[in-house]
Motif scaffolding. Structure first.
Motif, mmCIF file in Angstrom:
data_model
loop_
_atom_site.group_PDB
_atom_site.id
_atom_site.type_symbol
_atom_site.label_atom_id
_atom_site.label_comp_id
_atom_site.label_asym_id
_atom_site.label_seq_id
_atom_site.Cartn_x
_atom_site.Cartn_y
_atom_site.Cartn_z
ATOM 1 N N GLY A 4 -2.972 -3.894 -3.737
ATOM 2 C CA GLY A 4 -1.786 -4.339 -4.142
ATOM 3 C C GLY A 4 -0.414 -3.657 -3.898
ATOM 4 O O GLY A 4 0.424 -4.026 -4.722
ATOM 5 N N TYR A 5 -0.602 -2.446 -3.438
ATOM 6 C CA TYR A 5 0.717 -1.666 -3.539
ATOM 7 C C TYR A 5 1.509 -2.048 -2.239
ATOM 8 O O TYR A 5 0.954 -2.264 -1.169
ATOM 9 N N ASP A 6 2.746 -1.977 -2.336
ATOM 10 C CA ASP A 6 3.887 -1.943 -1.323
ATOM 11 C C ASP A 6 3.817 -0.459 -0.553
ATOM 12 O O ASP A 6 4.535 0.429 -1.281
ATOM 13 N N VAL A 7 2.969 -0.255 0.572
ATOM 14 C CA VAL A 7 2.780 0.878 0.953
ATOM 15 C C VAL A 7 3.750 1.134 2.231
ATOM 16 O O VAL A 7 3.767 0.232 3.052
ATOM 17 N N VAL A 8 4.178 2.521 2.237
ATOM 18 C CA VAL A 8 4.979 2.836 3.417
ATOM 19 C C VAL A 8 4.261 4.090 3.997
ATOM 20 O O VAL A 8 4.074 5.057 3.320
ATOM 21 N N ARG A 9 3.783 3.973 5.205
ATOM 22 C CA ARG A 9 3.199 5.072 6.070
ATOM 23 C C ARG A 9 4.232 5.944 6.755
ATOM 24 O O ARG A 9 5.074 5.469 7.311
ATOM 25 N N GLU A 10 4.307 7.089 6.317
ATOM 26 C CA GLU A 10 5.446 8.135 6.748
ATOM 27 C C GLU A 10 5.042 9.256 7.493
ATOM 28 O O GLU A 10 3.755 9.825 7.105
#
Length: 597
Positions: free
Chosen positions: A166-172
């Motif tokens: 349920g997280y709004d994930v940004v892969r960086e």
């Protein structure tokens, strides 16, 4: 991490019932107002003989209730015995409460899997808040090696797990394109440029990168500039060669990651912190100085092991000890340039300024000593509003039949990620890199991950999914209208008489399915995707064991030719298994095949 709402699944349902009982007791007995129930958990017991679930409610609430844990447990147990979902309640030891559920609970849990399909166990996208996961971040000085591979897989699987939870994930990816190592890269590429122009460069000098992977960079520079760069001084050609080399190295790294089905959302340049019109490193130091967290002073000589960044001089220091570190840290080198740490502080502040209060960094084994100072810096630049969790990924020992694998000719001194993926496939690499906790050294045997046996976990789990589809294909002789597509099949099987699944092995399989949503919650909270790999192996093992029992005990077979009702019930169970296997494999970035070839 921000607290996330629990999805409606069996463990969450029972926990809600325990909370309701505790709240009722609090009102009846005059407990203090606003009692904290967040420490109350419902989990599988350590010993399956103790029941289906256990709760610590009496142990953690006894102080507020002003009661002995055992006495409070008896009060809670009395109320729980009246619950229509619970078959029996026992108080054990100093106050643990063991629960056995009625069989209907497991039938309903299977129906919940069939209703949710591959979404079972997950949460709505973005419901748990934003989180930034930075992983790989390898120096752009060459192809990725097998050590980078583990960090890449771990970070990507963690991002997938958090997204499912349920997280709004940004892969960086943080590109370390400033500092001495990229200047060494440029000088190494310039040597290959001279070679491309026909010069015999002989042995690669010590200190430069020797791998053949830089030959295409030299050739590209020769094609673009001819021999013009030869007449320039180093200060003139270095920026041009460095930019070209970094660009080509990053293109190669992205190709390597693509071979593992890894794609980042953001590539952040370290050089951009100081070269895009405003110097964000200087701004960050000024900000910390305004808070009293930067001062001019001397550091005492380090005790024991020498510290790389120690200099016996008056220098600009970050007051890291005020935020939990062991010693204050330099921000400027003696030549006036920034330390790596100064740039890293500015970079993490930039993440916070972009709206991320939850930060995860995935680092290699040699960076363990850097954790406390970075966490101190994040506390300082965010005034404690952001949390940084650093996950260390330990070394990989690459073997073939138990023997160490020789180094790669292409890279010069290591085995590349691409060579490993090309040999055994991305599924095997991804699953096996996760089949051990990230902070433990991993032995990766290229021969063993190709075996088709129970000893090869990735094969065993994927075979479980394929076996389910084989059962469906065979079942159409008994139930010809069984749909081929998974979602339609789940709907078709939803009204099956799953109450007929009463064998202990069948109920054990249903208990495993019911555990999955809780496992997702726990693994996401702990940032530990390996738990999913372990769970999938256990689930597949129970499924294979039940199939094997059916060979010896015909009445337990999944397909009973003269009993369509029990066949449909068991197919519903198989559908639950394949749905969860597919879901868990998707979280880990591994394919779920319908058949094994």
């Amino acid at each position: 991490m921000a607290e996330k709402p629990s999805p409606q699944h069996l463990f969450a349902d029972v926990l809600a019932r325990v909370h309701a009982v505790c709240s009722a007791l609090a009102t009846e007995s005059g407990w203090p107002a606003g009692i904290d129930l967040s420490r109350v958990v419902v989990e599988p017991p350590r010993d399956a003989a103790h029941g289906d679930m256990a709760t610590n409610a009496a142990m953690v609430l006894a102080k507020e209730a002003k009661a002995k844990p055992r006495d409070l447990a008896e009060q809670i147990a009395t109320k729980l015995r009246a619950d229509d979902l619970i078959a029996s309640v026992e108080v054990a030891g100093p106050g643990f409460i063991n629960l056995t559920l009625k069989p209907a609970a497991w039938s309903d849990a299977l129906r919940a899997v069939l209703s949710a399909g591959n979404a079972y166990g997950g949460s709505p996208a973005g419901a748990a808040g934003k989180i930034n996961v930075e992983y790989v971040s390898a120096n752009p000085t060459g192809p990725m090696h097998v050590g980078h591979c583990r960090g890449a897989v771990f970070g990507d699987a963690l991002a997938g797990l958090l997204a499912f939870a349920g997280y709004d994930v940004v892969r960086e990816y943080y590109i370390n394109d400033a500092g001495a190592q990229v200047d060494v890269l440029a000088r190494s590429a310039f040597l290959r440029y001279r070679e491309a122009l026909g010069e015999n460069i002989g042995e690669i000098p010590e200190g430069l990168y020797p791998g053949d992977y830089l030959k295409p960079v030299g050739q590209a520079l020769a094609a673009e500039h001819g021999d013009k760069l030869l007449s320039m001084k180093e200060a003139a050609w270095l920026p041009t060669v460095r930019a070209k080399a970094i660009a080509m190295m990053m293109a190669m790294i992205k190709q390597d990651l693509a071979a593992l089905n890894i794609k980042h959302d953001v590539f952040f340049s370290e050089r951009s912190l100081i070269e895009t019109g405003n110097n964000r490193v200087a701004e960050t130091i000024d900000y910390l100085r305004s808070k009293g967290d930067v001062y001019e002073g001397r550091l005492p000589p380090p005790k024991g092991t020498p510290v790389d960044d120690y200099e016996d001089r008056e220098q600009t220091l970050f007051r890291a000890t005020a935020y939990g570190d062991d010693v204050d840290r330099p921000l400027l080198k003696s030549d006036g340039s920034y330390t790596y740490f100064a740039s890293d502080i500015a970079y993490h502040k930039d993440k916070f300024d972009r709206g991320f209060g939850n930060l995860v960094d995935v680092w290699g084994a040699d960076h363990g000593g850097y954790i406390k100072r970075m966490q101190a810096a994040v506390k300082a630049v965010t005034s404690g509003k952001a949390a940084l969790d650093v996950k260390i990924v330990q070394l990989v020992k690459l073997l073939r039949n138990g023997e160490p694998v020789k180094m790669s000719k292409r890279s010069g001194d290591f085995v590349t990620l691409r060579e490993v993926v090309d040999e055994v496939g991305s599924d095997a690499v991804r699953f096996m890199m996760l089949f051990r906790k990230n902070d433990a050294v991993l032995d990766f045997d290229l021969a063993k991950v190709r075996e088709q046996s129970k000893d090869n976990p990735v094969f065993y789990v994927q075979y479980g999914h394929a076996r389910g589809y084989s059962i469906f294909r065979n079942a159409r002789e008994v139930i010809p209208d069984l749909p081929e597509e998974s979602a339609a099949r789940a709907v078709f099987l939803r009204d099956a008489a799953v109450e007929r699944l009463t064998d202990p092995a069948e109920l054990g399989l249903l208990r495993q399915l019911a555990l999955y949503p809780r496992l997702i919650d726990a693994a996401a909270a702990a940032h530990e995707p390996h738990r999913i790999a372990f769970y999938l192996y256990d689930l597949a093992s129970e499924f294979h064991a039940l199939w094997t029992r059916g060979r010896d005990l015909p009445y337990l077979r999944f397909i009973i030719n003269n009993d369509a009702e029990i066949t449909k019930a068991r197919l519903a169970m198989v559908q639950g298994v394949v749905s969860v296997l597919a879901s868990g494999l998707a979280v880990l970035g591994v394919h779920a095949p319908d058949e094994m070839r």
